[in-house]
Design an enzyme around this catalytic site. Sequence first.
Site, PDB file in Angstrom:
ATOM      1  N   GLU A  53       0.832  -1.208   0.000  1.00  0.00           N
ATOM      2  CA  GLU A  53       0.000   0.000   0.000  1.00  0.00           C
ATOM      3  C   GLU A  53       0.866   1.257   0.000  1.00  0.00           C
ATOM      4  OE1 GLU A  53      -1.210  -2.676   1.420  1.00  0.00           O
ATOM      5  OE2 GLU A  53      -3.396  -2.538   1.713  1.00  0.00           O
ATOM      6  N   ASP A 197     -10.490   7.804 -22.316  1.00  0.00           N
ATOM      7  CA  ASP A 197     -10.303   6.377 -22.022  1.00  0.00           C
ATOM      8  C   ASP A 197      -9.748   5.740 -23.293  1.00  0.00           C
ATOM      9  OD1 ASP A 197     -10.551   3.648 -21.722  1.00  0.00           O
ATOM     10  OD2 ASP A 197     -12.520   3.725 -20.774  1.00  0.00           O
ATOM     11  N   ARG A 232      -3.277  -8.256 -17.740  1.00  0.00           N
ATOM     12  CA  ARG A 232      -4.524  -7.615 -17.332  1.00  0.00           C
ATOM     13  C   ARG A 232      -4.204  -6.568 -16.283  1.00  0.00           C
ATOM     14  NH1 ARG A 232      -8.891 -10.541 -19.836  1.00  0.00           N
ATOM     15  NH2 ARG A 232     -10.216  -9.069 -18.757  1.00  0.00           N
TER      16      ARG A 232
END
Length: 414
Positions: A53, A197, A232
Site C-alpha cells: 500500500e 479512455d 490484465r
Amino acid sequence: MSFLSQFDPQIAELIKNEEDRQNNKIRLIASENYVSEAVMEATGSILTNKYSEGYSGKRYYEGQQMIDQIETIAIERAKKLFGADHVNVQPYSGSPANLAVYLAFINPGETILGMALPHGGHLTHGSKVSISGKYFNAVSYGLDESTGLLNYDTIRSLALEHNPKIIVAGHSAYSRQLDFKKFREIADECGAILFVDMAHFAGLVAGGVHPSPVPYADVITTTTHKTLRGPRGGMILCKAEHAAAIDKAVFPGCQGGPHNHTTAAIAVALKEALDPAFKEYASQIIKNAAALADELAANGFNLVTGGTENHLMLIDLRNKGVTGKQMAKAMDKAGIVCNYNSVPNDDRKPFDPSGIRIGTASVTTRGFQEEEMKKIAGWMTKIAMDHDNEELLLTIEKEVRALCDSLPVPKVFV
Ligand code: DSN
C-alpha cells in the site's frame, strides 16, 4: 506447470485446454491479445506474495526494496512511451481506473458526459447499470444517425446544455479515431475536465499509428492488455497538476495494495512497446483491420461508421438475416471467436443484439496479414449465409485450424 498438474490436475487441464483453444482459434475479440512469455513469467512470479500500500518511497508496509524499483521502472517506461507528465500504474484494470478518475474530480450527483454504450461507449462512461450512471448524472452522446459517426457539434450542444464536470472521450466499439482537439475545445468551453479512455487504442497510440490524446486530455486511462499487449491491468496518465489527486483517488480512494506481479508485467510489456518492433506491430494491426473491413464490405456486410481507422469494427447484421448471437455462436463453432454487440438504434436486447464486434490485435500478434484477413472475411460470409449448417461450420473449423497451425502464436515479440 508441473506443480499445478500434480496438485490440482483439474485446473491444470482446463488451463492447458484454454491454451490449446487460444492457439487453435482465430481470436477476433477486439479487446483481447496474446502476451509474450516474458510478460507471462512476470505475471506468474512471486511478486504476488507482496503487499505494498502506498507509492514508491511512501509505503505503509516494509520490505519494499524491490517493489519500489519495479513500480518506478514501470512508471518511467510509461511516461517515456506516451510522453505523459505523470503515470499511476496501480489500477487493477480499466473500470477501477475510470472510477478513480471520477473520484478525483467529481462528487456524487454531478454531471458527466460520455458516449452511450449501444453506440460504442463503455459501461463506465455513464451506463445506467454501472456505478458511473448510478452515482453520477450521466448524459450521453451517440453516433449521428445519417453518418454513423460522432458529431462534434451535437457533443458541443449537449456539453453547453448540461455543463458536465467531466467529458469522457473514448470507446470500446467505435471504429474511428477521435478528434481530441475538438473534445478539448468543447471541454474548455464548458469548463470540464477532459478524460480520455484509450483502453482500446493505447497500443496504436504507443505505436504511433493513432493520434495521441496526451497533449489534449487532463487525464487518460487505459487497460494494459488490449492493443498494448500487456497483462490484465490498468494505468492512469495525467497532467502534472492532477498527479496528487489521481494518486490519492487510486490509493486509498478506490484500492488497497497494488498487484505487484501485474506491475512488473506491465513494465515488461512497456519495454516491448518501446522497441521499434512494436511500431511495425501497431501498423500491421491497422492494415489488417482495413483489409478485413474492405473485404467484409465488399461481401455485403454493413459496417457501422462505414469502415475502420483503428483495430476494430462493429458489424450490423440486420441485412444478413442473422442475429449477433447466432452469428457469433456459429463463428465460434467454426473456430473464429468474436463477441455479439449492440449496434446504434438496435431494436434487440444486449444479450442477443443485432451486431458483432471484431478486431485485429490478436491475429496480428500471431503474424496474420492482409491475405489471412481475406480468408477470414470469406469464412464469415459463408457463415452469415448458412449459420446453422453444421457441416459447413465443421469444414471451416478444419481450415481455420490448418491456418492457425501454419502461424503459431509466438512466445517472443522483440
Ligand atoms: N470488456 C472490454 C471490451 O471488450 O471492450 C472493455 O472493458
